[in-house]
Each structure stands twice: as structure tokens, then as C-alpha cells.
Design a protein around this motif. Structure first.
Motif, short mmCIF file in Angstrom:
data_model
loop_
_atom_site.label_atom_id
_atom_site.label_comp_id
_atom_site.label_asym_id
_atom_site.label_seq_id
_atom_site.Cartn_x
_atom_site.Cartn_y
_atom_site.Cartn_z
N TYR A 261 0.83 -1.20 0.00
CA TYR A 261 0.00 0.00 0.00
C TYR A 261 0.87 1.25 0.00
O TYR A 261 0.60 2.22 -0.73
CB TYR A 261 -0.91 -0.02 1.22
CG TYR A 261 -1.78 1.22 1.36
CD1 TYR A 261 -2.68 1.57 0.36
CD2 TYR A 261 -1.70 2.02 2.50
CE1 TYR A 261 -3.48 2.69 0.49
CE2 TYR A 261 -2.51 3.13 2.64
CZ TYR A 261 -3.39 3.47 1.63
OH TYR A 261 -4.19 4.58 1.77
N LEU A 282 -3.93 3.44 -8.06
CA LEU A 282 -4.24 2.29 -7.23
C LEU A 282 -5.71 1.94 -7.42
O LEU A 282 -6.59 2.74 -7.10
CB LEU A 282 -3.96 2.62 -5.76
CG LEU A 282 -4.30 1.57 -4.71
CD1 LEU A 282 -3.48 0.30 -4.95
CD2 LEU A 282 -4.04 2.11 -3.32
N PRO A 283 -6.03 0.76 -7.96
CA PRO A 283 -7.43 0.43 -8.21
C PRO A 283 -8.21 0.21 -6.92
O PRO A 283 -7.64 -0.09 -5.87
CB PRO A 283 -7.34 -0.88 -9.01
CG PRO A 283 -6.05 -1.49 -8.58
CD PRO A 283 -5.12 -0.33 -8.34
N GLY A 284 -9.53 0.37 -7.01
CA GLY A 284 -10.39 0.12 -5.86
C GLY A 284 -10.42 1.28 -4.89
O GLY A 284 -9.96 2.39 -5.18
N SER A 285 -10.96 1.03 -3.71
CA SER A 285 -11.08 2.07 -2.69
C SER A 285 -10.99 1.43 -1.31
O SER A 285 -11.07 0.20 -1.16
CB SER A 285 -12.42 2.82 -2.84
OG SER A 285 -13.50 1.91 -2.73
N ARG A 301 -6.95 -5.13 -3.14
CA ARG A 301 -6.30 -4.15 -4.00
C ARG A 301 -4.81 -4.46 -4.21
O ARG A 301 -4.10 -3.68 -4.85
CB ARG A 301 -6.44 -2.75 -3.41
CG ARG A 301 -7.86 -2.38 -3.04
CD ARG A 301 -7.94 -1.06 -2.29
NE ARG A 301 -7.64 0.07 -3.14
CZ ARG A 301 -7.51 1.33 -2.67
NH1 ARG A 301 -7.63 1.56 -1.37
NH2 ARG A 301 -7.25 2.32 -3.49
#
Length: 351
Positions: A261, A282-285, A301
Motif C-alpha cells: 500500500y 491504485l485500483p479500488g477504494s 487491491r
């Protein structure tokens, strides 16, 4: 890249001005309490600036509010211990103790300042609250001095004006003046420059940095801006989905990230995007509290996840002295095999 914490033994040997141990915050619901912040621990010493970093929804502002005793309605402190100068303040009577030794600067000063009060009177009110018996005249005089100290030009004249007559940067300086008027030992700055342009942002951060040095303040800088904290902070606390995932000295965390991360966040620093010639988002949340899986919270992720990550929630553990990380694969060579998936910050950068 240098660390101000390495300037000498004084900072390392000083007792923490703020210590947080096992802080847990949850929704105040009798039947289905959901944890928003889980088991967060850190300390900050006098004269040290520590950055608390993460995306929106990571829990960093909620952590800061819990430390300051300013949790919103419907949210409660479910566990943990908070100490200021070695004294616990998480029991009865915490309001007085926190007011005396901890101050907080918020993101939007226009919603924090009283629009119907003159700026000088608001600083004077903070002084008289802290210093019982101080006359109104003395408080107003001292308020002008503090406004001048934080860089308000023509302080005596501007003290008679109202918040709407100030620019955003000047309003933030007023908020800082109100904060330091109480002679705090700890200052929490929650996204203090988000609404400001780059030039004004620099000036506000220069002010906070100067106060840290001159007054010996322990500062917790809450931000989503990794570039900002990389220039200002001695140490970093990286937060994701309500928990810390990596901590350590700024140069170490950004120079050789141990958690995927943190590595992904580093790509958001503009200078790094320019060097790489591409921006890889960075994909997603960040998952919502009710959507957090049992294993690693970052797994959905993460491009380095393995089967074991799904069934095991890793603890925050010391990887090397001074470096804590929450990842089963921390330090594995595989994490550095693809240069496009690994980011380092220039070693000669000035932090």
C-alpha cells in the motif's frame, strides 16, 4: 534524504509528549458496533513532527479526533490509553487536561472561527480560558502579539477585523494563533493546508515547522498528501482501513517501503510520476467498516497477495529496528522484482 530525528540524541531520549496505546474507535450501536479504528498505537516526542497518512476513509482524522476528545456524535472511544506528558487522559476529567496541553487545527478555518467575533477577540478568548484571572485588556494586547508571531501583517489593525475579511491562508494562521495561545505541548494539524494554493500552503507549513522548533511542540500532521509529509515529518504512520500498516522514519518508509500500500501511495508523489513517465493509479477504494474481510484488509487491491493473506489478519510487527509493518510478505524479494511495481524516493532528497 535526511531525518531531523537524527540531528542528535536529545529528541530520541526525551519522554513522549503524546503516547497512544491500543486506540480503538467504533460506532456507538448497542446491537451491531462496527470498529472504525482498530488498535492504533504511537508516540510523539517534544519537537517532533509525525505524519499520519492515508486515503480518505482510512481513519486518520477519526484517530486525531479521538486523541483530542472530539469524536462526533454516534461514535465512541471503545478502548485504548492516551497519555500527555506521561499522564493518562482517557478517564474522568480528560476535558480539562486535554484543553490545557493539546490543541487542534482543522482543515477549514472558516467553519471553526466564529464569524460574528473579531479575530483578536477570538485569540484573546483562548488566552483567558487558559490563563484564569487574565484581564481582557492584557488578553487583547497579548492576542495582537501572537497574531504578529504567526505572520499576520499589521496585527493590531487586523485584530479588529472579522474572519470574512481574511484570506484562507490568513484564517488558517489565525487558527494556529488560537491553538498556540493556550501554550499546548501537543498540536494536531488535521489537513491544515488542503484548501490552500501551493504558495500559501508552503507558508502555513513553514509556520507550523517554526513553531515546532521554537516552542518544542509535538506535532501530529494528518494528511493524505504524501509529498507534503515527506518534506516535513520526522516519522510516518501509514494508515489503511482503520489500522496502521507501516511506521518508521520518513526516509526509511519512503526510501524502501515494506508494505504494498505504501509503495502504491508513493506513486502519487508528482515528482515520482514525472521520473517514471507514467501515473499508475491504485485500483479500488478503502473498504467500509461493514465490508472488511477477515484476512488482510488490503488484499482486494494488492498485486502481491497470496492465498495465506485471505485467511490471516497480519499483526503490526517489527520488521527491523524502528520499522513496523503489517504484511505477511514484507521484505520478500518478490516485492521488488518488477521495477514498475516498486517505487523509491531519491536518497538525496531533503526531508
Amino acid at each position: 534524504m535526511t531525518d531531523r530525528a537524527d540531528a542528535g540524541p536529545a529528541l530520541r531520549d526525551t519522554a513522549p509528549a503524546l503516547r497512544v496505546d491500543g486506540l480503538t474507535v467504533e460506532l456507538d450501536r448497542a446491537h451491531s458496533p462496527a470498529q472504525l479504528v482498530t488498535d492504533v498505537s504511537f508516540d510523539i516526542r517534544p519537537g517532533e513532527m509525525v505524519g499520519l497518512v492515508g486515503e480518505s476513509g482510512s481513519g486518520k482524522s477519526l484517530t486525531a479526533s479521538a486523541v483530542a476528545g472530539l469524536l462526533p456524535r454516534g461514535v465512541r472511544l471503545a478502548g485504548g490509553r492516551i497519555e500527555l506528558a506521561g499522564q493518562a487522559v482517557d478517564g474522568d476529567g480528560v476535558r480539562t487536561k486535554r484543553r490545557d496541553s493539546l490543541a487542534m487545527v482543522f482543515q477549514n478555518p472558516m467553519t471553526s472561527l466564529n464569524p460574528s467575533m473579531r479575530v483578536g477577540d477570538q485569540v484573546a478568548e483562548a488566552l483567558r480560558t487558559r490563563r484564569k484571572g487574565m484581564s481582557r485588556r492584557d488578553a487583547r494586547k497579548r492576542a495582537v502579539q501572537i497574531l504578529d508571531d504567526v505572520g499576520i501583517d499589521r496585527a493590531a489593525e487586523r485584530a479588529r477585523q472579522y474572519p470574512f475579511e481574511f484570506s484562507g491562508g490568513m484564517r488558517q494562521r489565525v487558527m494556529i494563533a488560537i491553538a498556540v495561545a493556550g501554550d499546548p505541548s501537543v498540536l494536531i494539524a488535521d489537513e491544515p493546508t488542503t484548501a490552500l494554493d501551493v504558495t500559501v500552503q508552503q507558508g502555513v507549513m513553514d509556520l507550523i515547522d517554526r513553531l515546532r522548533r521554537d516552542l518544542g511542540l509535538a506535532i501530529l500532521l494528518v494528511s493524505h498528501d504524501l509529498a507534503l509529509v515527506s518534506e516535513r515529518c520526522d516519522r510516518l504512520l501509514i494508515m489503511y482501513a482503520g489500522e496502521l500498516v507501516e511506521t518508521g522514519k520518513t526516509s526509511a518508509v519512503l526510501g524502501d517501503a515494506l508494505h504494498p500500500y505504501v509503495n502504491a501511495l508513493a506513486r502519487c508523489i508528482p515528482e515520482r510520476a514525472i521520473e517514471l513517465g507514467t501515473i499508475r493509479s491504485l485500483p479500488g477504494s478503502v473498504p467500509q467498516p461493514g465490508q472488511i474481510a477477515a484476512g488482510c484488509r488490503f488484499l482486494p487491491r494488492c498485486s502481491f497477495g497470496i492465498d495465506a493473506c485471505a485467511g490471516h489478519h497480519p499483526p503490526l510487527a517489527e520488521h527491523v529496528p524502528g520499522r513496523d509493518v503489517r504484511c505477511l510478505r514484507a521484505g520478500e524479494p518478490a516485492l521488488a522484482e518488477d521495477p514498475e511495481d516498486r517505487v523509491t524516493i531519491r536518497k538525496d532528497a531533503d526531508v
